[in-house]
Write a protein that holds these residues in place. Structure first.
Motif, PDB file in Angstrom:
ATOM      1  N   TYR A   1      -9.472  -4.981  -4.197  1.00  0.00           N
ATOM      2  CA  TYR A   1     -10.565  -3.802  -3.842  1.00  0.00           C
ATOM      3  C   TYR A   1     -10.160  -2.693  -3.979  1.00  0.00           C
ATOM      4  O   TYR A   1     -10.615  -2.018  -4.436  1.00  0.00           O
ATOM      5  N   HIS A   2      -9.061  -2.187  -3.148  1.00  0.00           N
ATOM      6  CA  HIS A   2      -9.213  -0.843  -2.816  1.00  0.00           C
ATOM      7  C   HIS A   2      -8.247  -0.074  -4.058  1.00  0.00           C
ATOM      8  O   HIS A   2      -8.723   1.018  -3.918  1.00  0.00           O
ATOM      9  N   SER A   3      -7.427  -0.977  -4.352  1.00  0.00           N
ATOM     10  CA  SER A   3      -6.927  -0.001  -5.207  1.00  0.00           C
ATOM     11  C   SER A   3      -7.983   0.808  -6.224  1.00  0.00           C
ATOM     12  O   SER A   3      -7.995   1.850  -7.031  1.00  0.00           O
ATOM     13  N   LEU A   4      -8.989  -0.904  -7.060  1.00  0.00           N
ATOM     14  CA  LEU A   4     -10.037  -0.142  -7.925  1.00  0.00           C
ATOM     15  C   LEU A   4     -10.846   0.631  -7.747  1.00  0.00           C
ATOM     16  O   LEU A   4     -11.013   1.651  -7.708  1.00  0.00           O
ATOM     17  N   LYS A   5     -10.930   0.827  -5.937  1.00  0.00           N
ATOM     18  CA  LYS A   5     -12.285   1.967  -5.541  1.00  0.00           C
ATOM     19  C   LYS A   5     -11.731   3.366  -5.343  1.00  0.00           C
ATOM     20  O   LYS A   5     -12.670   3.647  -5.200  1.00  0.00           O
ATOM     21  N   GLU A   6     -10.800   2.694  -4.394  1.00  0.00           N
ATOM     22  CA  GLU A   6     -10.205   4.279  -4.705  1.00  0.00           C
ATOM     23  C   GLU A   6      -9.011   4.913  -5.602  1.00  0.00           C
ATOM     24  O   GLU A   6      -8.833   6.218  -5.876  1.00  0.00           O
ATOM     25  N   ALA A   7      -9.167   4.396  -6.646  1.00  0.00           N
ATOM     26  CA  ALA A   7      -8.567   4.930  -8.288  1.00  0.00           C
ATOM     27  C   ALA A   7      -9.165   5.366  -9.077  1.00  0.00           C
ATOM     28  O   ALA A   7     -10.992   6.126  -8.443  1.00  0.00           O
ATOM     29  N   SER A   8      -9.442   7.505  -9.679  1.00  0.00           N
ATOM     30  CA  SER A   8      -9.845   8.292 -10.430  1.00  0.00           C
ATOM     31  C   SER A   8     -10.220   7.439 -11.409  1.00  0.00           C
ATOM     32  O   SER A   8      -9.997   6.713 -11.793  1.00  0.00           O
ATOM     33  N   GLN A   9     -11.212   7.758 -11.898  1.00  0.00           N
ATOM     34  CA  GLN A   9     -11.978   7.350 -13.203  1.00  0.00           C
ATOM     35  C   GLN A   9     -10.756   6.754 -14.288  1.00  0.00           C
ATOM     36  O   GLN A   9     -11.338   6.260 -15.294  1.00  0.00           O
ATOM     37  N   LYS A  10     -10.174   7.781 -14.511  1.00  0.00           N
ATOM     38  CA  LYS A  10      -9.287   7.634 -15.798  1.00  0.00           C
ATOM     39  C   LYS A  10      -8.094   6.311 -15.361  1.00  0.00           C
ATOM     40  O   LYS A  10      -7.519   5.963 -16.448  1.00  0.00           O
ATOM     41  N   GLU A  11      -7.614   6.569 -14.374  1.00  0.00           N
ATOM     42  CA  GLU A  11      -6.868   5.400 -13.655  1.00  0.00           C
ATOM     43  C   GLU A  11      -7.457   3.883 -13.064  1.00  0.00           C
ATOM     44  O   GLU A  11      -7.114   2.831 -13.650  1.00  0.00           O
ATOM     45  N   LYS A  12      -8.722   3.638 -13.403  1.00  0.00           N
ATOM     46  CA  LYS A  12      -9.564   2.182 -13.112  1.00  0.00           C
ATOM     47  C   LYS A  12      -9.294   1.806 -14.285  1.00  0.00           C
ATOM     48  O   LYS A  12      -8.951   0.379 -14.258  1.00  0.00           O
ATOM     49  N   LEU A  13      -9.419   1.829 -15.784  1.00  0.00           N
ATOM     50  CA  LEU A  13      -9.345   1.308 -16.664  1.00  0.00           C
ATOM     51  C   LEU A  13      -8.171   0.742 -16.742  1.00  0.00           C
ATOM     52  O   LEU A  13      -8.001  -0.911 -16.504  1.00  0.00           O
ATOM     53  N   TYR A  14      -6.653   1.626 -16.099  1.00  0.00           N
ATOM     54  CA  TYR A  14      -5.370   0.725 -16.179  1.00  0.00           C
ATOM     55  C   TYR A  14      -5.394  -0.507 -14.969  1.00  0.00           C
ATOM     56  O   TYR A  14      -4.306  -1.267 -15.547  1.00  0.00           O
ATOM     57  N   LEU A  15      -6.133   0.272 -14.275  1.00  0.00           N
ATOM     58  CA  LEU A  15      -5.424  -0.300 -12.891  1.00  0.00           C
ATOM     59  C   LEU A  15      -6.569  -1.806 -13.321  1.00  0.00           C
ATOM     60  O   LEU A  15      -6.339  -3.071 -12.530  1.00  0.00           O
ATOM     61  N   LEU A  16      -7.111  -1.559 -13.601  1.00  0.00           N
ATOM     62  CA  LEU A  16      -8.300  -3.248 -13.571  1.00  0.00           C
ATOM     63  C   LEU A  16      -7.273  -4.023 -15.192  1.00  0.00           C
ATOM     64  O   LEU A  16      -7.358  -4.741 -14.990  1.00  0.00           O
ATOM     65  N   LEU A  17      -6.464  -3.680 -15.812  1.00  0.00           N
ATOM     66  CA  LEU A  17      -6.177  -4.538 -16.826  1.00  0.00           C
ATOM     67  C   LEU A  17      -4.888  -4.956 -15.787  1.00  0.00           C
ATOM     68  O   LEU A  17      -4.265  -5.900 -16.223  1.00  0.00           O
ATOM     69  N   LEU A  18      -4.045  -3.882 -14.665  1.00  0.00           N
ATOM     70  CA  LEU A  18      -2.975  -4.364 -14.367  1.00  0.00           C
ATOM     71  C   LEU A  18      -3.795  -5.640 -13.557  1.00  0.00           C
ATOM     72  O   LEU A  18      -3.176  -6.666 -13.321  1.00  0.00           O
ATOM     73  N   SER A  19      -4.823  -5.830 -12.768  1.00  0.00           N
ATOM     74  CA  SER A  19      -5.585  -6.578 -12.359  1.00  0.00           C
ATOM     75  C   SER A  19      -5.898  -8.276 -12.403  1.00  0.00           C
ATOM     76  O   SER A  19      -5.502  -9.068 -12.880  1.00  0.00           O
ATOM     77  N   ILE A  20      -6.344  -7.994 -13.965  1.00  0.00           N
ATOM     78  CA  ILE A  20      -6.504  -9.336 -14.541  1.00  0.00           C
ATOM     79  C   ILE A  20      -4.946  -9.521 -15.157  1.00  0.00           C
ATOM     80  O   ILE A  20      -5.566 -10.976 -14.778  1.00  0.00           O
TER      81      ILE A  20
ATOM     82  N   PHE B   1       1.087  -1.123   0.065  1.00  0.00           N
ATOM     83  CA  PHE B   1       0.223   0.045   0.432  1.00  0.00           C
ATOM     84  C   PHE B   1       0.885   1.107   0.144  1.00  0.00           C
ATOM     85  O   PHE B   1       0.297   2.164  -0.561  1.00  0.00           O
ATOM     86  N   PHE B   2       2.045   1.611   0.926  1.00  0.00           N
ATOM     87  CA  PHE B   2       3.211   2.448   0.153  1.00  0.00           C
ATOM     88  C   PHE B   2       3.693   2.163  -1.049  1.00  0.00           C
ATOM     89  O   PHE B   2       4.090   3.439  -0.527  1.00  0.00           O
ATOM     90  N   LEU B   3       3.610   2.007  -1.589  1.00  0.00           N
ATOM     91  CA  LEU B   3       3.967   1.675  -3.323  1.00  0.00           C
ATOM     92  C   LEU B   3       2.752   2.611  -4.147  1.00  0.00           C
ATOM     93  O   LEU B   3       2.224   2.509  -5.665  1.00  0.00           O
TER      94      LEU B   3
END
Length: 387
Positions: free
Chosen positions: A215-234, A174-176
């Protein structure tokens, strides 16, 4: 003031790394030097423990931890004075000082890192660098443990206990939060080693922590960052599934561990639990019920530790230990309510989940190391308000 020096922070931490990894990359150091290092570290940790309690208006978590340490100290001193020889697993003599030593190694560094975080020496930049160092050192320890264990095993596949140490690094991710690619790569790296370690409890807990992290990463991400994090999660999930699938196809030992889990195999814990409960019921007077049978009594009764903090405390410290431990966990769980910074709060929750679950099926209060207590101390220092 000398304690404000970052050099002291790095020296203290690296000495703990040397101590924990003796026998691996530091195998040429003798036992005498390791003991000398431990004495220096514990003396400094005790000094910081006293300094924090005298000079800071500590929060309720540290107050609850104080009560536990005081109880463990009293029982540990009695154990040393008693000096009774206790045999672990019918083979190993347990030295009286081990009880107190293990508790101090586990809990006192929290105060040290709390202090350095309070005065600004320990910050997120340090934590990020140390996470990478810890990943490297734990990897070396994992490999060394595998090499040593496989020499005496019937096959090359073994259960590697270093998987637990990998798992306890997950809260530091979480510190990264500003280095997303590195954050997710580290998660995949950790989970890969945890799965390969084939320690069932570590795998279960790592999955829980990974789900919370994603869950936390996707929940707190901005709308712009959500797609990027979703792809990383997948991508992360696919990579871990590939590791599991490969083990399912090529590892007879992994399949056997899965089958043992499905059949309810508890690795002998059920025998230990029943033995200790029977000993408590048959030998427990009112005095023993309230104050327990003393340090290392679980080894006397069952030839082993309880592998459950709550049962360990009940046998060793009685209802006194249980009441203090309940208070400790109540304050630990409440820390999240007084930490403002989002990722630090989430790291605190992850630490709470980690060590509480370990308290149920393994050991927690006397089994922490600086790979986790550094981050925990930082989190506690950010809980500025009183509960």
């Amino acid at each position: 003031m000398m304690i404000k020096s970052s050099i002291l922070l790095h020296t203290y931490t690296l000495l703990w790394c040397i101590y924990f990894l003796q026998g691996t990359i530091f195998s040429h150091y003798g036992g005498g030097l390791a003991q000398m290092i431990l004495v220096l570290l514990l003396l400094f940790s005790i000094y910081c423990f006293l300094y924090v309690n005298i000079n800071y208006n500590i929060n309720s978590y540290l107050k609850a931890l104080n009560y536990l340490i005081l109880m463990f100290t009293v029982y540990g001193v009695i154990r040393i004075i008693n000096g009774k020889v206790i045999i672990f697993s019918d083979l190993i003599e347990v030295i009286p000082f081990y009880y107190l030593k293990n508790v101090y190694i586990s809990l006192l560094p929290i105060y040290v890192y709390y202090l350095w975080a309070k005065i600004g020496v320990l910050n997120k930049n340090n934590l990020q660098i140390y996470l990478l160092l810890f990943l490297f050192l734990v990897s070396l320890s994992y490999i060394d443990n595998y090499m040593n264990a496989s020499k005496s095993a019937e096959s090359e596949e073994i259960t590697n206990n270093m998987g637990i140490r990998f798992m306890t690094l997950i809260p530091m991710l979480f510190f990264l939060e500003k280095r997303r690619l590195l954050q997710y790569a580290a998660l995949v790296y950790i989970l890969t080693f945890v799965v390969m370690g084939m320690k069932r409890g570590a795998i279960l807990l790592a999955v829980v922590l990974a789900i919370y992290f994603l869950y936390h990463s996707l929940k707190e991400a901005s709308q712009k960052e959500k797609l990027y994090l979703l792809l990383l999660s997948i991508v992360a999930i696919i990579l871990i599934c590939m590791v599991v699938a490969d083990l399912m196809d090529n590892s007879a030992y992994f399949n056997r561990r899965v089958q043992q889990t499905l059949e309810g195999d508890s690795s002998g814990r059920d025998t230990i639990y029943s033995t200790l409960w029977l000993a408590f019921l048959e030998n427990g007077s009112l005095f023993h019920c309230l104050l327990g049978f003393g340090a290392h009594s679980t080894i006397e009764f069952a030839g082993n530790f309880a592998h459950n903090d709550w049962l360990e405390l009940l046998i060793n410290n009685g209802l006194l230990g249980i009441v203090l431990y309940v208070g400790y966990w109540w304050r630990f769980a409440s820390l999240k309510n007084i930490i403002e910074e989002e990722n630090t709060r989430c790291a605190t929750i992850a630490y709470c989940i980690t060590f509480f679950m370990l308290s149920l099926y393994s050991m927690s209060y006397d089994a922490m190391d600086i790979f986790s207590t550094m981050g925990l101390g930082y989190c506690v220092a950010n809980a500025d308000s009183e509960l």
